[in-house]
Design a protein around this motif. Structure first.
Motif, PDB file in Angstrom:
ATOM      1  N   ILE A   1      75.650  25.251  25.618  1.00 20.62           N
ATOM      2  CA  ILE A   1      75.684  26.663  25.203  1.00 20.62           C
ATOM      3  C   ILE A   1      75.538  26.510  23.581  1.00 20.62           C
ATOM      4  O   ILE A   1      74.823  27.376  22.945  1.00 20.62           O
TER       5      ILE A   1
ATOM      6  N   SER B   1      81.840  33.956  21.990  1.00 20.14           N
ATOM      7  CA  SER B   1      81.911  33.875  23.573  1.00 20.14           C
ATOM      8  C   SER B   1      82.566  32.461  24.166  1.00 20.14           C
ATOM      9  O   SER B   1      82.285  32.007  24.953  1.00 20.14           O
ATOM     10  N   TRP B   2      83.735  32.141  23.253  1.00 14.16           N
ATOM     11  CA  TRP B   2      84.180  30.614  23.524  1.00 14.16           C
ATOM     12  C   TRP B   2      84.809  30.746  25.115  1.00 14.16           C
ATOM     13  O   TRP B   2      84.457  29.695  25.668  1.00 14.16           O
ATOM     14  N   THR B   3      85.442  31.831  25.288  1.00 14.44           N
ATOM     15  CA  THR B   3      85.901  31.769  26.667  1.00 14.44           C
ATOM     16  C   THR B   3      85.103  31.601  27.917  1.00 14.44           C
ATOM     17  O   THR B   3      85.142  30.578  28.785  1.00 14.44           O
ATOM     18  N   GLN B   4      83.893  32.280  27.715  1.00 15.14           N
ATOM     19  CA  GLN B   4      82.867  32.257  28.782  1.00 15.14           C
ATOM     20  C   GLN B   4      82.272  30.694  28.669  1.00 15.14           C
ATOM     21  O   GLN B   4      81.972  30.527  29.901  1.00 15.14           O
ATOM     22  N   ALA B   5      81.874  30.558  27.509  1.00 11.47           N
ATOM     23  CA  ALA B   5      81.181  29.149  27.260  1.00 11.47           C
ATOM     24  C   ALA B   5      81.949  27.948  27.849  1.00 11.47           C
ATOM     25  O   ALA B   5      81.715  27.081  28.470  1.00 11.47           O
TER      26      ALA B   5
ATOM     27  N   THR C   1      79.353  23.825  28.022  1.00  7.33           N
ATOM     28  CA  THR C   1      79.833  24.346  26.693  1.00  7.33           C
ATOM     29  C   THR C   1      78.902  23.621  25.777  1.00  7.33           C
ATOM     30  O   THR C   1      78.440  24.434  24.840  1.00  7.33           O
TER      31      THR C   1
ATOM     32  N   ALA D   1      84.562  28.370  30.256  1.00 10.72           N
ATOM     33  CA  ALA D   1      84.330  28.382  31.764  1.00 10.72           C
ATOM     34  C   ALA D   1      83.041  27.894  32.476  1.00 10.72           C
ATOM     35  O   ALA D   1      83.231  27.513  33.610  1.00 10.72           O
ATOM     36  N   SER D   2      82.088  27.911  31.964  1.00 15.13           N
ATOM     37  CA  SER D   2      80.966  27.480  32.479  1.00 15.13           C
ATOM     38  C   SER D   2      80.633  26.312  32.579  1.00 15.13           C
ATOM     39  O   SER D   2      79.813  25.815  33.390  1.00 15.13           O
ATOM     40  N   HIS D   3      81.474  25.172  32.108  1.00 12.34           N
ATOM     41  CA  HIS D   3      81.251  23.966  32.257  1.00 12.34           C
ATOM     42  C   HIS D   3      80.159  23.249  31.561  1.00 12.34           C
ATOM     43  O   HIS D   3      79.753  22.365  31.631  1.00 12.34           O
TER      44      HIS D   3
END
Length: 127
Positions: free
Chosen positions: A87, A74-78, A84, A80-82
């Motif tokens: 998470i 889930s790297w892309t989502q992590a 990281t 993008a969440s700022h």
């Protein structure tokens, strides 16, 4: 090995060869360079933390590898969440908790210790 081509953001990806069973074609897994950098930056502290709690080097290493694998999925989502790092830390603590909790043994089927008693009808008494 030729230099890796640049990704869309201008960074070079991290490649890891995967060796399949004999007779099957090898594949290469390409991880984003920012993920590889994140792992290099945090791996040692994650390993120390997991080893401190689990007290077993191999179990700790497995927990860290699985946590980073969860993060990679889930790297892309992590990213993008700022959040990281939070998470990743949550994934690590979850994997440590799973490694620390012994698996629940399968339950034996319920068997009564004695055969069930048949209800006895009320006795009829003459009055």
């Amino acid at each position: 090995m030729p230099p890796a081509s640049l990704t869309a953001d201008g960074s070079s990806p991290h490649t890891t060869p995967v060796h399949p069973p004999l007779g099957e074609q090898a594949i290469t897994v390409v991880l984003p360079a920012d993920f590889a950098a994140f792992c290099q930056l945090h791996h040692e502290i994650y390993q120390h933390f997991a080893h401190h709690l689990l007290a077993n080097h191999d179990t700790a290493a497995d927990a860290v590898q699985h946590a980073l694998g969860d993060l990679a999925a889930s790297w892309t989502q992590a990213l993008a969440s700022h959040h990281t790092t939070a998470i990743a830390w949550e994934a690590l603590t979850h994997r440590i908790q799973r490694a620390h909790t012994p698996p629940t043994p399968p339950r034996a089927p319920c068997t009564p210790s004695s055969p069930p008693q048949k209800p006895t009808p009320p006795s009829c008494t003459a009055s």
